[in-house]
Design a protein around this motif. Structure first.
Motif, PDB file in Angstrom:
ATOM      1  N   LEU A 271       1.108  -1.209   0.270  1.00 53.13           N
ATOM      2  CA  LEU A 271      -0.352  -0.099   0.026  1.00 53.13           C
ATOM      3  C   LEU A 271       0.942   1.287   0.078  1.00 53.13           C
ATOM      4  CD1 LEU A 271      -2.577  -1.169   2.690  1.00 53.13           C
ATOM      5  CD2 LEU A 271      -2.725  -0.678   0.014  1.00 53.13           C
ATOM      6  N   HIS A 272       0.578   2.077  -0.924  1.00 48.93           N
ATOM      7  CA  HIS A 272       1.074   3.334  -1.117  1.00 48.93           C
ATOM      8  C   HIS A 272      -0.282   4.720  -0.754  1.00 48.93           C
ATOM      9  CE1 HIS A 272       4.641   1.221  -2.405  1.00 48.93           C
ATOM     10  NE2 HIS A 272       5.315   1.343  -1.759  1.00 48.93           N
ATOM     11  N   GLY A 273       0.894   5.357   0.158  1.00 48.01           N
ATOM     12  CA  GLY A 273      -0.470   6.327   0.989  1.00 48.01           C
ATOM     13  C   GLY A 273      -0.793   7.893  -1.022  1.00 48.01           C
ATOM     14  N   SER A 274       0.121   7.816  -1.591  1.00 45.94           N
ATOM     15  CA  SER A 274      -0.065   8.770  -2.503  1.00 45.94           C
ATOM     16  C   SER A 274       0.871   8.392  -4.005  1.00 45.94           C
ATOM     17  CB  SER A 274       0.990  10.203  -1.914  1.00 45.94           C
ATOM     18  OG  SER A 274       2.096  10.736  -2.215  1.00 45.94           O
ATOM     19  N   TRP A 275       0.367   9.394  -4.936  1.00 45.21           N
ATOM     20  CA  TRP A 275       1.780   8.833  -6.206  1.00 45.21           C
ATOM     21  C   TRP A 275       2.914   8.678  -6.139  1.00 45.21           C
ATOM     22  CZ3 TRP A 275      -0.014   5.391  -9.679  1.00 45.21           C
ATOM     23  CH2 TRP A 275      -1.508   5.377 -10.155  1.00 45.21           C
ATOM     24  N   PHE A 276       3.224  10.140  -5.882  1.00 48.84           N
ATOM     25  CA  PHE A 276       4.396  10.393  -4.926  1.00 48.84           C
ATOM     26  C   PHE A 276       5.528   9.388  -4.330  1.00 48.84           C
ATOM     27  CE2 PHE A 276       7.547  12.547  -2.665  1.00 48.84           C
ATOM     28  CZ  PHE A 276       8.795  12.970  -3.696  1.00 48.84           C
ATOM     29  N   HIS A 277       4.558   9.319  -3.057  1.00 49.17           N
ATOM     30  CA  HIS A 277       5.140   7.922  -2.038  1.00 49.17           C
ATOM     31  C   HIS A 277       6.115   6.861  -2.665  1.00 49.17           C
ATOM     32  CE1 HIS A 277       4.323   4.970   1.601  1.00 49.17           C
ATOM     33  NE2 HIS A 277       5.678   5.209   1.150  1.00 49.17           N
ATOM     34  N   LEU A 278       4.643   6.361  -4.635  1.00 48.84           N
ATOM     35  CA  LEU A 278       4.905   5.297  -4.740  1.00 48.84           C
ATOM     36  C   LEU A 278       6.086   5.002  -6.247  1.00 48.84           C
ATOM     37  CD1 LEU A 278       3.899   2.023  -6.062  1.00 48.84           C
ATOM     38  CD2 LEU A 278       2.417   3.541  -7.762  1.00 48.84           C
ATOM     39  N   ILE A 279       6.139   6.233  -6.486  1.00 46.49           N
ATOM     40  CA  ILE A 279       6.266   6.881  -7.832  1.00 46.49           C
ATOM     41  C   ILE A 279       7.995   6.191  -7.117  1.00 46.49           C
ATOM     42  CG2 ILE A 279       7.764   8.495  -9.219  1.00 46.49           C
ATOM     43  CD1 ILE A 279       4.569   9.015  -9.689  1.00 46.49           C
ATOM     44  N   GLY A 280       8.578   7.053  -5.445  1.00 42.67           N
ATOM     45  CA  GLY A 280       9.929   6.992  -5.029  1.00 42.67           C
ATOM     46  C   GLY A 280      10.228   6.009  -4.871  1.00 42.67           C
TER      47      GLY A 280
END
Length: 249
Positions: A80-89
């Protein structure tokens, strides 16, 4: 702070890092469900995220939560990731470093390595929050609160980062530093800087919403496990790769 872009180390034992790419695809798919699926983000976090207070029995969730046995949230939260930025990083770290670590381990060992590092990272975070729940610490220390959910692949990714710097310490990697400065530095400098930021942030009051202790726990787990789990690593090839990538073109 530090965002890797490219290393250029060729794969020597496999054509395609199947597991690394599959993990990226799985995390991306879960995030699409997280954002656009029939279950809302809060429900997804409550159903699959790690909540230390729930894990240790201090608190309970409403009936139907979590979606899996409580101990399994040590692993399910990874996807799980909280945002697209969190996921992409996180996926960028996995893309740049994961292929070469998988090349040194093989597919199955790499998957096992990633999951173990992720689970141990989650446990480190949970234990840190459990400690602060019953301890009095100096005011400069800000440890995670036991009621805040932990989500994200960064613990497993941190283990991969540790493995990479042990396998290829002198390979130069392109990365963005301090808000966007592009630099090409040896891995031990770049990753050493990254680790220092995680350590200082964990103990001396950075953003409480980031799982700093999960990062540290995953990194330490990766450093311990890589000498045991690698079976395709050749230090001569590692030095040759570093020298080749440092040769002007």
């Amino acid at each position: 702070m530090f965002l890797p872009l490219h290393d250029g180390v060729p794969l020597r034992h496999m054509k395609t890092p199947v597991v690394a790419r599959s993990l990226i695809a799985a995390c991306t798919l879960v995030h699409l469900l997280f954002v656009f699926g029939p279950i809302g983000p809060d429900e997804m976090v409550g159903g699959l995220g790690l909540i230390p207070a729930v894990l240790f029995g201090f608190e309970t969730l409403p009936e139907g939560y979590p979606f899996v046995p409580i101990w399994m949230t040590l692993g399910t939260n990874i996807f799980l990731h909280g945002s697209w930025f969190h996921l992409i990083g996180n996926m960028l770290f996995l893309w740049v470093f994961g292929d070469n670590v998988e090349d040194a381990m093989g597919h199955l060992r790499f998957l096992t390595f990633f999951l173990i590092c992720g689970v141990l990272a989650s446990l480190t975070h949970a234990l840190a929050s459990f400690y602060v729940a019953g301890a009095s610490l100096p005011g400069t220390f800000i440890l995670p609160t036991p009621q805040r959910p932990l989500i994200g692949a960064s613990g497993g990714v941190s283990g991969i980062v540790a493995a990479y710097v042990i396998l290829y310490p002198r390979v130069r990697i392109w990365a963005l530093f301090l808000g966007g400065i592009p630099l090409r530095l040896p891995a031990y400098w770049a990753i050493g800087f990254w680790f220092a930021v995680q350590f200082v942030s964990a103990f001396f009051g950075a953003d409480e919403g980031v799982g700093w202790f999960a990062h540290l726990g995953g990194f330490i787990a990766g450093a311990i496990l890589i000498p045991i789990m690698r079976h395709r690593y050749d230090p001569v090839l590692a030095r040759a790769a570093a020298q080749e990538l440092q040769t002007p073109r």
